[in-house]
Design a protein around this motif. Structure first.
Motif, short mmCIF file in Angstrom:
data_model
loop_
_atom_site.label_atom_id
_atom_site.label_comp_id
_atom_site.label_asym_id
_atom_site.label_seq_id
_atom_site.Cartn_x
_atom_site.Cartn_y
_atom_site.Cartn_z
N SER A 58 0.68 -1.12 0.29
CA SER A 58 -0.17 0.14 -0.23
C SER A 58 1.09 1.35 -0.21
N PRO A 99 -0.33 2.56 -6.29
CA PRO A 99 -0.38 2.23 -7.80
C PRO A 99 0.71 2.74 -8.70
N SER A 100 1.53 3.28 -8.55
CA SER A 100 2.72 3.37 -9.28
C SER A 100 3.54 3.64 -9.43
N PRO A 123 1.16 2.84 -16.44
CA PRO A 123 0.78 3.39 -16.14
C PRO A 123 -0.82 1.76 -15.32
N ARG A 134 0.62 -1.66 -14.70
CA ARG A 134 0.91 -1.44 -12.70
C ARG A 134 -0.38 -1.46 -11.98
N SER A 135 -0.74 -0.85 -12.19
CA SER A 135 -2.20 -0.52 -11.17
C SER A 135 -2.53 -2.26 -10.80
N VAL A 159 -0.14 -4.73 -9.01
CA VAL A 159 -0.76 -4.35 -7.58
C VAL A 159 -1.71 -4.60 -7.25
N ARG A 160 -2.92 -4.84 -7.71
CA ARG A 160 -4.10 -5.00 -6.67
C ARG A 160 -3.71 -6.67 -7.03
#
Length: 170
Positions: free
Chosen positions: A76, A80-81, A146, A149-150, A153-154
């Protein structure tokens, strides 16, 4: 001292009809809350032991899953980037805690991606994300969009929550 200041009572004081027939109300003994029979005592002991056992197990699971909470927090903080190499690092640290350092530390590229896939009960990472993770150490960050990347991350968050732990708790 108080009796000296009060006036004396008259000879006919109170209700003359009830005089002499009134008795002081005696309250019953207080009820004992402890069970009196052996069966109830045994049942209370079994319930207390069961509650302690359940609490102990929950505490052990909570303590064992501490690494998951810390990994989620690190992920966290990356946001997200985040760079793919940083996400990969968090996943690798989590994996070494869930399995063993000897098993995970040397994994890279395709073998690392395959290991990640086998540790989850369902398919979590997309092929695109696995490719990014496999090449994260070698490829420049500019090649990842991007959106990718997001999504990565998810998916990493989901993997941290759902992966199998070799130490028997979840």
């Amino acid at each position: 001292m108080l009796e000296e200041t009060l006036p004396p009572l008259p000879a006919l004081f109170g209700n003359p009809i009830l005089r002499g027939e009134l008795h002081e109300i005696v309250s019953p003994e207080p009820i004992d809350w402890l069970p009196q029979t052996l069966g109830w005592q045994i049942l209370a002991l079994v319930l207390a032991i069961g509650l302690l056992h359940r609490s102990w197990r929950r505490l052990r699971v909570w303590l064992r899953n501490r690494y998951r909470r810390e990994a989620q927090q690190r992920l966290s903080h990356l946001g997200p980037s985040a760079e793919a190499s940083a996400i990969n690092e968090v996943l690798k640290l989590t994996a070494m805690t869930a399995a063993s350092r000897r098993e995970v530390a040397a994994l890279t590229g395709v073998s690392w991606c395959h290991w990640l896939e086998t540790r989850a009960t369902t398919k979590i990472f997309s092929q695109e994300s696995l490719l990014i993770l496999g090449e994260a150490v070698y490829s420049p960050q500019g090649s990842v969009t991007p959106v990718q990347r997001s999504a990565l991350v998810r998916e990493a968050h989901r993997w941290i929550d759902q992966h199998r732990d070799d130490h028997g708790f979840h």
